[in-house]
Design an enzyme around this catalytic site. Structure first.
Site, mmCIF file in Angstrom:
data_model
loop_
_atom_site.group_PDB
_atom_site.id
_atom_site.type_symbol
_atom_site.label_atom_id
_atom_site.label_comp_id
_atom_site.label_asym_id
_atom_site.label_seq_id
_atom_site.Cartn_x
_atom_site.Cartn_y
_atom_site.Cartn_z
ATOM 1 N N GLU A 221 -11.320 4.289 -18.682
ATOM 2 C CA GLU A 221 -12.342 4.047 -17.653
ATOM 3 C C GLU A 221 -13.728 4.477 -18.134
ATOM 4 O O GLU A 221 -14.732 4.017 -17.594
ATOM 5 C CB GLU A 221 -11.982 4.799 -16.369
ATOM 6 C CG GLU A 221 -10.929 4.117 -15.525
ATOM 7 C CD GLU A 221 -11.422 2.829 -14.858
ATOM 8 O OE1 GLU A 221 -12.442 2.884 -14.172
ATOM 9 O OE2 GLU A 221 -10.795 1.787 -15.055
ATOM 10 N N LYS B 299 -14.578 12.231 -15.526
ATOM 11 C CA LYS B 299 -13.790 12.297 -16.770
ATOM 12 C C LYS B 299 -14.704 12.304 -18.002
ATOM 13 O O LYS B 299 -14.348 12.849 -19.039
ATOM 14 C CB LYS B 299 -12.833 11.103 -16.831
ATOM 15 C CG LYS B 299 -11.626 11.232 -15.893
ATOM 16 C CD LYS B 299 -10.534 12.112 -16.491
ATOM 17 C CE LYS B 299 -9.277 12.112 -15.646
ATOM 18 N NZ LYS B 299 -8.187 12.890 -16.237
#
Ligand code: NAP
Ligand code: G4F
Length: 349
Positions: free
Chosen positions: A128, A154
């Protein structure tokens, strides 16, 4: 003496498979879980490791419980898998996602730094990060362009892993994991939503499957193989960041068609799309290049896309058949709400 591993997020898909993998390798396995009003250990029961692991209550948002978990387990290796892992929900809960997925990783790094112990740390990073992809296929060198609060959280974790590795010599590795699925996948995610619905439709328990963006493409692999790569990365001489992927991409629609073909039904009779299920911003194409992981560690994906879909459909059909025969066993689907209300909030404006 047996090596000790601590898995954060042991109750999740990867946690359960990794626990099994490490136990089979002779590790003593500790795992963190979140206290909840109802137990959530069905994956550990499904992989038959529930009685073999040592569970420690901890929350990624709570430094004290993480310190306790690391002190009590005194691990050689930590696998940081705990996360608010659903991209869609990160649009509803961006700050919480940042706290768990971003700051949570920094908490673990800080604890390792302060304890001054030789602990190896694996971080479950993600494809992602590539978001609006800057090149295809994506490699370790492809620039990141995140498209969701999940990916941003993240990304912060990814960079702190690198910074602590370079600044404090901590053995910290980011696995840049592309999508990986299995019968233990959560029902929020599109693959399991499809296979669970296909099973229910086949058995007359449901009459439609409602989806969002079916043209999105993902590089889907088989989760048990991805946890092997996690372990391999911590056995290297030097820490680094590696892409873990199959090198193939397929659309959500291809997944749907393949899943319905396994039960000999025509998807056009059951599938509709609803724009309420389309994310405010989506990632349209992911395709990973796992060459570096293959060449440096000898890892390679074995289960094909077709086989993966087959494994998941078969498992969900078997579960619902057992349920219809009156069998009671731990599994997530019976208590999952099948109306769409819970996913309508993050609508694109
Ligand atoms: P998952 O099934 O959603 O498992 C996530 C785990 O994190 C669960 O054990 C969950 O506990 C735990 N958790 C959530 N919030 C927490 C908190 N505040 N404190 C402590 N634990 C918490 O995810 P997965 O598919 O196994 O993925 C594992 C990791 O890989 C995640 O970090 C995910 O972001 C990353 N990743 C996954 C993929 C993929 O395709 N699967 C790809 C790239 C990266 P509960 O059981 O109590 O909810
Ligand atoms: O299955 P998804 O929810 O997975 P997504 O967003 O790719 O995230 C997963 O993989 C990441 C790695 O790339 C991980 F980091 C992350 O933790 C997670 O494991 O959605 C896949 C695609 C998306 O484009 C989504 O918009 O499917 C599309 N989709 C279409 N209809 C749907 C639906 N997704 C879901 N969850 N539900 C639908 O009804």
């Amino acid at each position: 003496m047996a090596k000790k591993a601590l898995i954060t997020g042991i109750t999740g898909q990867d946690g359960a498979y990794l626990a099994k993998f490490l136990l089979d390798k002779g590790y003593k396995v500790f795992g963190t879980f979140r206290r909840s009003s109802t137990p959530n250990f069905w994956r550990l029961q499904a992989t038959e490791v529930f009685e073999k692991v040592t569970l420690i209550p901890a929350d990624m948002a709570d430094m004290a419980s993480l310190l306790e978990a690391i002190t009590v387990s005194d691990p050689d290796e930590i696998y940081n898998l705990a996360a608010q892992s659903y991209v869609g929900a990160s649009f509803d809960q961006p700050l919480l996602t940042s706290e768990i997925d971003g700051s949570g990783t920094t908490r673990i790094l800080e604890i390792i730094r302060h304890l001054k112990k030789d602990i190896k740390l694996y971080q479950a990073s993600t494809s992602e990060l590539f978001g609006t992809v800057q090149e295809t296929p994506q490699t370790e060198k492809t620039p990141f362009m995140p498209n969701s609060p999940y990916a941003v959280a993240k990304l912060a974790a990814f960079h702190n892993m690198r910074i602590y590795r370079e600044a404090y010599n901590i053995f910290a590795c980011n696995g840049i994991l592309f999508n990986h699925e299995s019968p233990l996948r959560g029902l929020d995610f599109v693959t399991r939503k499809i296979t669970n619905s296909v099973a229910r439709i086949k058995l007359g328990l449901q009459n439609e499957l409602v989806l969002g963006n079916t043209s999105a493409k993902r590089d889907w692999g088989y989760a048990p193989e991805y946890v092997e790569a996690m372990w391999m990365m911590l056995q290297q001489d030097k820490p680094n960041d590696l892409v873990c992927a199959t090198g193939e991409t397929h659309s959500v629609l291809e997944f749907v068609n393949e899943a319905f073909s396994h039960v000999n039904l025509n998807p056009e009779d059951y599938v509709r799309t609803d724009e309420m299920l389309i994310r405010p911003k989506d990632v349209n194409l992911l395709l990973g290049d796992p060459t570096k992981l293959k060449e440096s560690l000898g890892w390679k994906p074995r289960v094909t896309f077709k086989e993966l879909v087959g494994i998941m459909v078969k498992a969900d059909v078997e579960r619902w058949e057992r349920c219809l025969k009156g069998e009671i066993f731990p599994w997530d689907a019976p208590s999952f709400p099948h109306n769409m209300d819970i996913v309508k909030r993050h609508k694109k404006s």
